[in-house]
Design a protein around this motif. Sequence first.
Motif, PDB file in Angstrom:
ATOM      1  N   HIS A  32       0.834  -1.193   0.000  1.00  0.00           N
ATOM      2  CA  HIS A  32       0.000   0.000   0.000  1.00  0.00           C
ATOM      3  C   HIS A  32       0.873   1.249   0.000  1.00  0.00           C
ATOM      4  O   HIS A  32       0.608   2.198  -0.716  1.00  0.00           O
ATOM      5  CB  HIS A  32      -0.913  -0.032   1.238  1.00  0.00           C
ATOM      6  N   THR A  33       1.919   1.228   0.815  1.00  0.00           N
ATOM      7  CA  THR A  33       2.852   2.346   0.910  1.00  0.00           C
ATOM      8  C   THR A  33       4.265   1.789   0.971  1.00  0.00           C
ATOM      9  O   THR A  33       4.516   0.811   1.659  1.00  0.00           O
ATOM     10  CB  THR A  33       2.591   3.184   2.174  1.00  0.00           C
ATOM     11  N   GLY A  51       3.108   5.762  -2.802  1.00  0.00           N
ATOM     12  CA  GLY A  51       2.078   4.741  -2.965  1.00  0.00           C
ATOM     13  C   GLY A  51       2.611   3.535  -3.722  1.00  0.00           C
ATOM     14  O   GLY A  51       3.564   3.644  -4.500  1.00  0.00           O
ATOM     15  N   GLY A  52       2.003   2.385  -3.489  1.00  0.00           N
ATOM     16  CA  GLY A  52       2.434   1.150  -4.139  1.00  0.00           C
ATOM     17  C   GLY A  52       2.408   1.228  -5.654  1.00  0.00           C
ATOM     18  O   GLY A  52       3.310   0.724  -6.321  1.00  0.00           O
ATOM     19  N   SER A  54       2.786   3.928  -7.542  1.00  0.00           N
ATOM     20  CA  SER A  54       3.898   4.783  -7.967  1.00  0.00           C
ATOM     21  C   SER A  54       5.222   4.035  -7.892  1.00  0.00           C
ATOM     22  O   SER A  54       6.077   4.165  -8.771  1.00  0.00           O
ATOM     23  CB  SER A  54       3.970   6.044  -7.093  1.00  0.00           C
TER      24      SER A  54
END
Length: 66
Positions: A32-33, A51-52, A54
């Motif tokens: 997720h992050t 973010g995942g 990106s």
Amino acid sequence: MSDRLIWFKSSYSDSEGSNCLEVALTWRKRPHTVHVRDSKLGSGSPCFAVGGGSWAAFLGYARTGA
């Protein structure tokens, strides 16, 4: 569940103090992050998070060798 991040280095890292990043993931079915910091500074390093999606786009671009 702990909020403590577990950091890991790239498999390309060595013990000679080379430039490298450490990454920690916050999960919810998929990353997720993604948290990133300088491995040489360890826990005292400033870090940033993306973010995942990106991060996946960045890795895709990096794999092209551009």
